[in-house]
Design a protein around this motif. Structure first.
Motif, PDB file in Angstrom:
ATOM      1  N   ARG A 135       0.811  -1.214   0.000  1.00  0.00           N
ATOM      2  CA  ARG A 135       0.000   0.000   0.000  1.00  0.00           C
ATOM      3  C   ARG A 135       0.848   1.270   0.000  1.00  0.00           C
ATOM      4  NH1 ARG A 135      -5.448   0.130   0.591  1.00  0.00           N
ATOM      5  NH2 ARG A 135      -6.213  -1.877  -0.112  1.00  0.00           N
ATOM      6  N   VAL A 136       1.973   1.234   0.706  1.00  0.00           N
ATOM      7  CA  VAL A 136       2.856   2.408   0.727  1.00  0.00           C
ATOM      8  C   VAL A 136       3.331   2.708  -0.687  1.00  0.00           C
ATOM      9  CG1 VAL A 136       5.099   3.293   1.492  1.00  0.00           C
ATOM     10  CG2 VAL A 136       3.602   2.147   3.117  1.00  0.00           C
ATOM     11  N   VAL A 137       3.764   1.672  -1.376  1.00  0.00           N
ATOM     12  CA  VAL A 137       4.238   1.860  -2.751  1.00  0.00           C
ATOM     13  C   VAL A 137       3.118   2.422  -3.626  1.00  0.00           C
ATOM     14  CG1 VAL A 137       5.037   0.652  -4.832  1.00  0.00           C
ATOM     15  CG2 VAL A 137       6.035   0.103  -2.607  1.00  0.00           C
ATOM     16  N   LYS A 138       1.920   1.875  -3.435  1.00  0.00           N
ATOM     17  CA  LYS A 138       0.776   2.333  -4.218  1.00  0.00           C
ATOM     18  C   LYS A 138       0.467   3.807  -3.918  1.00  0.00           C
ATOM     19  CE  LYS A 138      -3.949   1.126  -5.036  1.00  0.00           C
ATOM     20  NZ  LYS A 138      -5.084   0.625  -4.260  1.00  0.00           N
ATOM     21  N   ALA A 139       0.483   4.149  -2.631  1.00  0.00           N
ATOM     22  CA  ALA A 139       0.180   5.529  -2.235  1.00  0.00           C
ATOM     23  C   ALA A 139       1.229   6.499  -2.777  1.00  0.00           C
ATOM     24  CB  ALA A 139       0.096   5.637  -0.718  1.00  0.00           C
ATOM     25  N   LEU A 140       2.487   6.077  -2.724  1.00  0.00           N
ATOM     26  CA  LEU A 140       3.565   6.969  -3.157  1.00  0.00           C
ATOM     27  C   LEU A 140       3.603   7.138  -4.665  1.00  0.00           C
ATOM     28  CD1 LEU A 140       6.474   5.966  -0.764  1.00  0.00           C
ATOM     29  CD2 LEU A 140       5.069   8.012  -0.692  1.00  0.00           C
ATOM     30  N   THR A 141       3.093   6.164  -5.401  1.00  0.00           N
ATOM     31  CA  THR A 141       3.122   6.266  -6.858  1.00  0.00           C
ATOM     32  C   THR A 141       1.761   6.689  -7.411  1.00  0.00           C
ATOM     33  OG1 THR A 141       2.654   3.902  -7.033  1.00  0.00           O
ATOM     34  CG2 THR A 141       4.959   4.557  -7.163  1.00  0.00           C
ATOM     35  N   ALA A 142       0.830   7.048  -6.506  1.00  0.00           N
ATOM     36  CA  ALA A 142      -0.530   7.404  -6.936  1.00  0.00           C
ATOM     37  C   ALA A 142      -0.521   8.539  -7.957  1.00  0.00           C
ATOM     38  CB  ALA A 142      -1.374   7.784  -5.728  1.00  0.00           C
TER      39      ALA A 142
END
Ligand SMILES: [Zn+2]
Length: 145
Positions: A135-142
């Protein structure tokens, strides 16, 4: 003629202030939104134990106070930027310095947000941490999507 000049100066000052607030919103809200999304994940999807819940709430309370302080600093930096724009009506040394200050506060906010996220991650077990990382990766690449 004098009043017209005053009106124009007032208008420029107003626009500078609006620009400052607007830029501040974008800079402050983006990490905050991502972080809020991660909190939602933590509480809803990870099935925290009562002990984990308690520890994470402590970490969150500490960070909330720190984030509020940094957001206040951010607003102050934006006001200085607006004042600099008003004073120089262009990209002068005061504006340059005010922008650098803004970036410094923003950098602090990002660093502390990440430290905060890792502190919460430390409470998770291996499986929860794996979901959290995803989720962190997803949030940071949103923004890039
Ligand atoms: Zn939370």
């Amino acid at each position: 003629m004098a009043s017209r000049r005053l009106l124009i100066i007032g208008l420029i000052a107003f626009l500078a202030a609006v620009a400052g607030v607007f830029v501040g919103r974008i800079l402050v809200d983006a990490p905050r939104a991502n972080e809020t999304e991660l909190h939602a994940l933590l509480h809803r999807e990870l099935k925290l134990s009562a002990d984990q819940e308690k520890r994470i709430h402590l970490i969150e309370a500490r960070f909330a106070a720190r984030r509020d302080a940094l957001e206040l600093e951010m607003r102050a930096a934006n006001i200085r930027l607006a004042q600099a724009i008003d004073a120089e009506h262009g990209y002068g040394p005061q504006v340059t310095q005010a922008i650098d200050e803004t970036h410094e506060v923003m950098g602090d906010l990002q660093k502390e947000t990440l430290q905060h996220l890792f502190a919460m991650r430390g409470v998770l077990d291996r499986e929860q941490a794996a979901m959290f990382d995803k989720r962190v990766v997803k949030a940071l690449t949103a923004d890039a999507r």
